[in-house]
Scaffold this motif. Structure first.
Motif, PDB file in Angstrom:
ATOM      1  N   LEU A  73       0.867  -1.175   0.000  1.00  0.00           N
ATOM      2  CA  LEU A  73       0.000   0.000   0.000  1.00  0.00           C
ATOM      3  C   LEU A  73       0.909   1.233   0.000  1.00  0.00           C
ATOM      4  CD1 LEU A  73      -3.117   0.372   0.164  1.00  0.00           C
ATOM      5  CD2 LEU A  73      -2.800   0.857   2.592  1.00  0.00           C
ATOM      6  N   THR A  74       0.880   1.980  -1.084  1.00  0.00           N
ATOM      7  CA  THR A  74       1.897   3.012  -1.301  1.00  0.00           C
ATOM      8  C   THR A  74       1.313   4.415  -1.332  1.00  0.00           C
ATOM      9  OG1 THR A  74       2.932   1.379  -2.773  1.00  0.00           O
ATOM     10  CG2 THR A  74       3.916   3.574  -2.699  1.00  0.00           C
ATOM     11  N   GLN A  75       1.906   5.300  -0.521  1.00  0.00           N
ATOM     12  CA  GLN A  75       1.518   6.710  -0.491  1.00  0.00           C
ATOM     13  C   GLN A  75       2.563   7.543  -1.230  1.00  0.00           C
ATOM     14  OE1 GLN A  75      -0.294   7.597   3.713  1.00  0.00           O
ATOM     15  NE2 GLN A  75       1.425   6.210   3.993  1.00  0.00           N
ATOM     16  N   VAL A  76       2.106   8.590  -1.890  1.00  0.00           N
ATOM     17  CA  VAL A  76       2.998   9.474  -2.642  1.00  0.00           C
ATOM     18  C   VAL A  76       2.678  10.918  -2.264  1.00  0.00           C
ATOM     19  CG1 VAL A  76       3.709  10.252  -4.938  1.00  0.00           C
ATOM     20  CG2 VAL A  76       3.175   7.834  -4.551  1.00  0.00           C
ATOM     21  N   THR A  77       3.677  11.645  -1.828  1.00  0.00           N
ATOM     22  CA  THR A  77       3.436  13.031  -1.423  1.00  0.00           C
ATOM     23  C   THR A  77       3.295  13.932  -2.645  1.00  0.00           C
ATOM     24  OG1 THR A  77       5.800  13.505  -1.241  1.00  0.00           O
ATOM     25  CG2 THR A  77       4.668  12.773   0.764  1.00  0.00           C
ATOM     26  N   VAL A  78       2.438  14.942  -2.485  1.00  0.00           N
ATOM     27  CA  VAL A  78       2.235  15.946  -3.531  1.00  0.00           C
ATOM     28  C   VAL A  78       2.289  17.330  -2.887  1.00  0.00           C
ATOM     29  CG1 VAL A  78       0.830  14.414  -4.967  1.00  0.00           C
ATOM     30  CG2 VAL A  78      -0.297  15.872  -3.277  1.00  0.00           C
ATOM     31  N   ASP A  79       2.500  18.322  -3.718  1.00  0.00           N
ATOM     32  CA  ASP A  79       2.578  19.711  -3.265  1.00  0.00           C
ATOM     33  C   ASP A  79       1.180  20.305  -3.213  1.00  0.00           C
ATOM     34  OD1 ASP A  79       2.990  22.415  -2.863  1.00  0.00           O
ATOM     35  OD2 ASP A  79       4.447  22.653  -4.483  1.00  0.00           O
ATOM     36  N   PRO A  80       0.719  20.791  -2.043  1.00  0.00           N
ATOM     37  CA  PRO A  80      -0.626  21.368  -1.960  1.00  0.00           C
ATOM     38  C   PRO A  80      -0.801  22.598  -2.839  1.00  0.00           C
ATOM     39  CG  PRO A  80       0.630  21.847   0.034  1.00  0.00           C
ATOM     40  CD  PRO A  80       1.428  20.852  -0.748  1.00  0.00           C
ATOM     41  N   TYR A  81       0.316  23.184  -3.273  1.00  0.00           N
ATOM     42  CA  TYR A  81       0.241  24.366  -4.126  1.00  0.00           C
ATOM     43  C   TYR A  81       0.525  24.036  -5.600  1.00  0.00           C
ATOM     44  CZ  TYR A  81       0.398  26.597   0.424  1.00  0.00           C
ATOM     45  OH  TYR A  81       0.131  26.958   1.722  1.00  0.00           O
ATOM     46  N   ASP A  82       0.509  22.747  -5.919  1.00  0.00           N
ATOM     47  CA  ASP A  82       0.693  22.329  -7.312  1.00  0.00           C
ATOM     48  C   ASP A  82      -0.400  22.989  -8.171  1.00  0.00           C
ATOM     49  OD1 ASP A  82       0.393  20.640  -9.786  1.00  0.00           O
ATOM     50  OD2 ASP A  82       1.942  19.449  -8.815  1.00  0.00           O
TER      51      ASP A  82
END
Length: 311
Positions: free
Chosen positions: A111-120
């Motif tokens: 089960l894999t999580q990937v971080t993203v930029d909230p300001y993308d």
């Protein structure tokens, strides 16, 4: 001699669109993956989840409509459900296929999580359509919640979510440890579960991640020898769909960039695959990318089919 490490990216056709279709599709996909194992590749597998996550989102939304006490499932939860559901069928089919060939090798889904930029920028211009068709009234309710909707004339409204760029694969070291132990790993399914990091807490994001983008990143982060992208065509084509379409058997990075700038690759289909190839090869210039369909993988490994991209 050490085995070649390869990240294999599976498209929609490898999984089907419904529960029954998926069960049949993964048995066929397992044969192609087992061929790679027999060819002495160490596999890390990632996959699409478009039909699956959309189905889960529809089901959870309808459950909320019928049973008012239930809370609608956020996109991050639907993504997690799809990873488990696809991984369950895929790992069991591959395990069975390998055992049938006399190969005993662990297959596991992370089960894999990937971080993203909230300001993308993607959060301000969502493009990925998901879920059921809604009435105008339901669409207005979604808008009041702060969600985005898109009208399909004559059919109704559907929700659209952002597709931000991946930053970090949270479970990367777990994936790497299993891969280094020559185990088969299924990870980053559907692009990974998008999360936003706030201090030491990971919070689910209302988004999806392009599965080709995560395939390129996963291959680069693992320093894989190859990235194999299985899609629905034998080759990448120049002038695709036109009378003079021509298969591109080999490309270097410069040619790939030039063709992309010329608009040779369709947005949403082939272009993300080429962008993933470029991102991977920029980080691993000794690597190789193969793009072909599942049926051609045997011939492609011999250099007789498929498109190969190198730095």
């Amino acid at each position: 001699m050490s085995k070649k490490k390869v990240v294999v990216s599976l498209g929609h056709e490898a999984l089907g669109h419904t529960t029954l279709e998926q069960q049949g599709a993964v048995r066929k996909t397992a044969k192609a993956l087992a061929d790679l194992v027999e060819a002495d590749y160490q596999l890390t597998i990632t996959h699409s989840n478009g039909p699956q996550v959309s189905m889960i989102h529809k089901a959870m939304t309808e459950l909320r409509r019928v049973y008012i006490d239930y809370t609608p499932a956020p996109m991050c939860v639907c993504s997690a459900m799809s990873q488990g559901y696809v991984g369950f069928d895929l790992q069991n089919s591959l395990r069975s296929e390998l055992l049938g060939r006399g190969i005993s090798k662990p297959v596991s889904t992370i089960l894999t999580q990937v971080t993203v930029d909230p300001y993308d920028e993607a959060f301000y211009a969502p493009t990925k359509v998901i879920g059921r068709y809604m009435s105008q009234e339901d669409a207005e309710t979604e808008l009041k919640k702060g969600n985005y909707v898109k009208e399909d004339p004559g059919k109704g409204f559907r929700r659209v979510v952002a597709a931000p760029k991946p930053i970090d694969i949270v479970e990367l070291e777990t994936i790497r440890t299993l891969a280094d132990a020559d185990q088969i790993v299924i990870a980053c399914g559907g692009g990974g579960i998008p999360v936003i990091e706030q201090k030491h807490v990971l919070k689910g994001a209302s988004a999806v991640i392009e599965k080709d983008a995560i395939a390129g990143k996963l291959a680069a982060d693992l320093r894989s020898d190859e990235l194999i992208i299985l899609t629905d065509v034998e080759y990448v084509y120049k002038n695709f769909g036109l009378a003079d379409q021509t298969p591109i058997e080999t490309m270097d990075l410069q040619a790939a960039r030039t063709f992309a700038q010329e608009g040779q690759f369709e947005v949403g289909t082939m272009l993300p695959k080429i962008e993933a190839a470029i991102a991977y090869l920029e980080k691993v210039p000794t690597g190789k990318v193969l793009i072909t369909n599942q049926e051609s993988i045997g011939e492609a490994l011999k250099g007789k089919k498929g498109s190969v991209i190198t730095a």
